[in-house]
Design an enzyme around this catalytic site. Structure first.
Site, PDB file in Angstrom:
ATOM      1  CG  HIS A 150      -1.953  -1.037   1.198  1.00  0.00           C
ATOM      2  ND1 HIS A 150      -3.056  -0.932   0.400  1.00  0.00           N
ATOM      3  CD2 HIS A 150      -2.043  -2.228   1.837  1.00  0.00           C
ATOM      4  CE1 HIS A 150      -3.806  -2.020   0.564  1.00  0.00           C
ATOM      5  NE2 HIS A 150      -3.210  -2.817   1.426  1.00  0.00           N
ATOM      6  CB  CYS A 171      -2.556   3.608  -4.300  1.00  0.00           C
ATOM      7  SG  CYS A 171      -3.815   2.369  -4.052  1.00  0.00           S
TER       8      CYS A 171
END
Lengths: 515, 347
Positions: free
Chosen positions: B156, B198
């Site tokens: 992440h 991301c």
């Protein structure tokens, strides 16, 4: 007002310098000027060469030509001495029939044990122009052989091109093959036996390792430490995708394995060999026992069978593999037993080991004879050559490491240099200059030792785990911590500065109250 | 008539030219001068709901291993053990697909850093080589000036950072500095950097060292999305970008001629739902001329030994190691067999 002044005093006069001091990146002063003055291309090694001839004219002619040949190489400085052979030695050399005996005669008079000292001796009854053996002696026939002699010295013995490769920026072909320099290597002989149930192999791997490889590397102990180990790996199957080729041998066939396929065997071997248990770099030697139904296996290079007494290959900086092909007679027995030809196999391993450690292959020179190596120990002048190569390599590598470290410290401002790192950098700088001086002086063994100290110190300095400490705390994140911490305190202090200044100038601070 | 003949000749000539052009293949692949290949594959996130990140990293692991990089030259960092997680309905497997087509866990996975060992510190130490002196060789990145390194990160992330283990993060600046230190120490020839998180492209924006080709699953401001849910497992099973990368890599063979530009074109926006970012300005070669095996495969030069040394005498090592102080092996003791069958004579 006194309260406000004391706040300002504490914060600005004591606090700021204290904060500045305590958050400073700790850096030991380093000899930057010395490091930036390093010139990796400037190093050279001196070697001693003594020409012994029957008459002064020959000696001068030979020495002159050699000097001319090595004039243009700045990496190797030859110190040539001309001498006349003593009458007695001259006579013995001319009467002795065998070259080996002649070397012994020379050895009785001169000290051949000394490193970095080569004797070029005239000997009339030679069947070729120049003869080179295992000791630090080169024989030449007469003045006419001078040209060949110069070539021999250049291509076999001193190899200035390899030396240049050792100190250059990019790796040359020999540097791509030999192991990187280091204090020691871990040599592991793995006997790979894919199908132990079908074939019994009678081979004392431990003894072979000890006697053959052990005696060989003992001669190199001035260079590196070696640890030897042997192991058996069973049931390691590898599909060579070999094609059966009919031939006229005892087997009536052989299996052709393509060269391109071999590298995948290394991957399979590596998975099982567990050589990374040692802290030192591992030099892998593997004897692959070919199963009976795939024997004999032959390597094919460009669709042509490799003709060699033993099928074998090396992978640079990794190690060597030898294929052990049992004979048809071995396999057709009731219970197949194979006794490997130990001398042949270990001879192949020794040849591979030499190449991996940096001893180059010598190509033929017209008119010169190189006594083929018949034992496991390397030639004495090859050890000298290795010492020269490694010294240069280590000095230049240490210099480059320090230079990039210095550059890095300039680029990345928050690396801590603690005392230990500082000490190793200083030690490395010191050792580099000593090693350089010793190399110029021609004291090869000491120069090698110093260069190794420098190399290891530079590596430890660069790889020191503590260098990572502050990297963890980049500048932009500092503000995230300092601003919430200091801003609430700084705010009233800064605001009160105006009042404080007015008070200091003697002006009334609260005018309204005065009247 | 004449015009017809000349027309014919022209036609013939053009045909001939086209044939010769067909034979004379231009130098399609710029030659790389690397001598070995390494891979650093990192999954930074823990917990069951991040199953997909483990599947991501193992997909790449599976591919590079299949294409020839040996385990000793793959550094695999996985923060959680999904294969053995009690919630996994099929223990010791991790699939890239709900149809369970490919078990990316395979037969032998060699994890070098696992669990809480996967930390920013260990990652940066690994890259820069500044590991503790007692670190085993298998946990070190022993690269040299001839090494091509594939770095794959998944987890992440946000703008300018990648989260490790829910507790810390590596910033893009730190990563760029670490790579610069590698370059200064000549620890690589070329690097191919892939990141699937991301806002992934923010991680390579600060790189400043030469010879790095970087690609990311999404641009700054975009999210990288997962591909699909496996209802048996109950969580997302793989990320979109890596799903299509694996699909692409499954069709690559060690001898295939696919190029890096084909790899960089994997997962168009219609499939990924995010834009794949590419950074080529640090890379000196043209990606369309670089074979994919320069990073995913393994080169190991082989030199055939032709001249063995003929040893005449069997050598005996002079310097025998002085009588090893072997502790005397204790006499072997054992239990008698439970049933004394060996005493009963059977005919």
């Amino acid at each position: 007002m006194w309260a406000s002044a004391s706040f300002v005093g504490v914060l600005i006069i004591i606090g700021l310098p204290l904060w500045w001091k305590t958050t400073e990146v700790y850096r030991v002063t380093l000899p930057y000027d010395k490091i930036s003055a390093f010139d990796t291309q400037s190093h050279a090694i001196t070697s001693e060469l003594i020409v012994l001839a029957n008459d002064a004219h020959t000696a001068a002619e030979v020495a002159g030509l050699i000097e001319k040949t090595f004039m243009d190489s700045d990496v190797l400085k030859l110190k040539i001495t001309k001498r006349l052979l003593s009458e007695q030695l001259h006579r013995t050399l001319d009467s002795v029939a065998d070259e080996q005996e002649a070397v012994e005669e020379v050895g009785a008079v001169l000290d051949l044990k000394e490193h970095n000292k080569l004797y070029v001796v005239q000997r009339g009854p030679l069947f070729k122009d120049v003869w080179v053996g295992g000791e630090r002696v080169v024989f030449f026939r007469d003045a006419k052989a001078a040209e060949t002699l110069a070539k021999v010295l250049k291509q076999w013995i001193y190899e200035p091109s390899v030396l240049e490769g050792a100190r250059s920026d990019t790796a040359d072909s020999t540097r791509r093959v030999r192991f990187p320099p280091g204090p020691g290597y871990h040599v592991v002989l793995s006997v790979v036996h894919p199908r132990p149930q079908d074939l019994k192999v009678e081979f004392q791997a431990g003894d072979a390792m000890e006697d053959y490889i052990g005696s060989s590397v003992d001669e190199l102990e001035v260079l590196h430490n070696f640890t030897l180990k042997s192991q058996w790996l069973y049931l390691l199957n590898f599909d060579f995708q070999a094609k059966e080729v009919k031939d006229g041998s005892e087997w009536g066939r052989h299996w052709a394995a393509r060269e391109e396929k071999l590298q995948q065997l290394l991957t399979r071997l590596e998975a099982r060999a567990a050589t990374h248990v040692s802290e030192r770099p591992a030099l892998n030697l593997a004897l692959y026992v070919v199963p009976c139904d795939r024997a004999p296996l032959a390597i094919y290079q460009h669709d042509k069978k490799v003709s060699a007494p033993v099928q074998a290959f090396i992978s640079p900086k990794w190690g060597g593999v030898v294929f052990g092909n049992p004979t048809a007679a071995d396999c057709r027995q009731e219970s197949p037993v194979w006794k490997p030809p130990v001398k042949l196999i270990m001879g192949t391993f020794i040849a591979q080991l030499r190449e991996l450690l940096g001893i180059t292959d010598k190509s033929n020179i017209e008119g010169a004879y190189l006594e083929p190596l018949r034992s496991v120990i390397p030639r004495r002048w090859e050890v000298d050559s290795l010492l020269r190569i490694r010294s240069l390599e280590q000095i230049t590598s240490a210099e480059r490491t320090l230079q990039s470290l210095a550059q890095l410290l300039g680029e990345i401002s928050n690396i801590v240099i603690n005392d230990e790192v500082g000490a190793s950098i200083n030690a490395a700088v010191e050792a580099i200059s000593q090693a350089g001086d010793l190399a110029i002086k021609g004291d090869l063994v000491e120069a090698y030792r110093k260069s190794q100290t420098a190399f290891l110190a530079a590596e430890t300095a660069f790889m020191e785990p503590s260098l990572l400490a502050l990297l963890y705390f980049p500048d932009d994140q500092k503000y995230a911590i300092y601003i919430p911490l200091f801003l609430p305190i700084m705010f009233p202090v800064v605001l009160s500065l105006k009042n404080l200044l007015m008070w200091l100038r003697g002006k009334p601070v609260h005018k309204e109250k005065m009247d | 008539m004449e015009s017809k003949i000349s027309y014919f000749i022209i036609l013939l000539c053009s045909l001939l030219i086209s044939i010769t052009e067909g034979i004379d293949i231009p130098e399609q692949f710029q030659k790389s001068n690397h001598t070995n290949n390494w891979a650093v594959l990192v999954d930074t996130s823990r917990f069951w709901f991040n199953y997909r990140h483990v599947a991501n990293v193992l997909s790449i692991y599976r591919s590079v291993k299949r294409l020839g990089i040996p385990d000793s030259q793959i550094i695999l960092m996985i923060s959680d053990d999904m294969a053995c997680n009690p919630r996994n309905p099929r223990p010791a497997t991790i699939f890239n697909n709900a149809h369970e087509l490919i078990s990316v866990y395979g037969d032998d996975v060699e994890v070098d850093y696992r669990g809480y060992e996967v930390s920013v510190e260990n990652f940066v130490r690994l890259l820069t080589g500044r590991v503790h002196p007692d670190t085993p060789r298998s946990k070190r990145l022993l690269t040299d000036e001839g090494s091509n390194i594939l770095i794959y990160l998944t987890g992440h992330g946000g703008d300018g950072f990648l989260k490790f283990q829910d507790s810390e993060e590596v910033t893009s600046q730190e990563l760029a500095d670490a790579l610069e230190q590698m370059w200064q120490k000549r620890r690589y020839n070329e690097i191919f950097f892939i990141i699937d998180t991301c806002q992934a492209s923010s991680m390579y924006e600060k790189f400043y060292s030469p010879n790095i080709l970087a690609t990311a699953s999404s641009l700054v401001g975009e999210d990288s999305l997962s591909h699909h849910v496996d209802s048996a497992i109950g969580v997302y099973i793989i990320d979109r970008y890596t799903y299509y990368v694996l699909e692409f890599l499954e069709n690559v063979q060690p001898n295939s001629k696919k190029t890096m530009s084909e790899f960089l074109a994997v997962c168009p926006k219609s499939a990924c739902l995010s834009t794949v970012g590419v950074r080529k300005d640090l890379f000196k070669r043209d990606p369309s001329k670089v074979p994919i095996t320069d990073f995913f495969g393994s080169v190991r030069p082989v030199i055939v030994t032709k001249k063995p040394i003929e040893i005449l005498e069997t050598p005996k090592r002079k310097k025998k190691i002085i009588a090893e102080n072997k502790t005397k092996a204790a006499e072997k003791r054992g239990y008698l067999p439970q049933f004394p069958v060996h005493l009963v004579k059977t005919s």
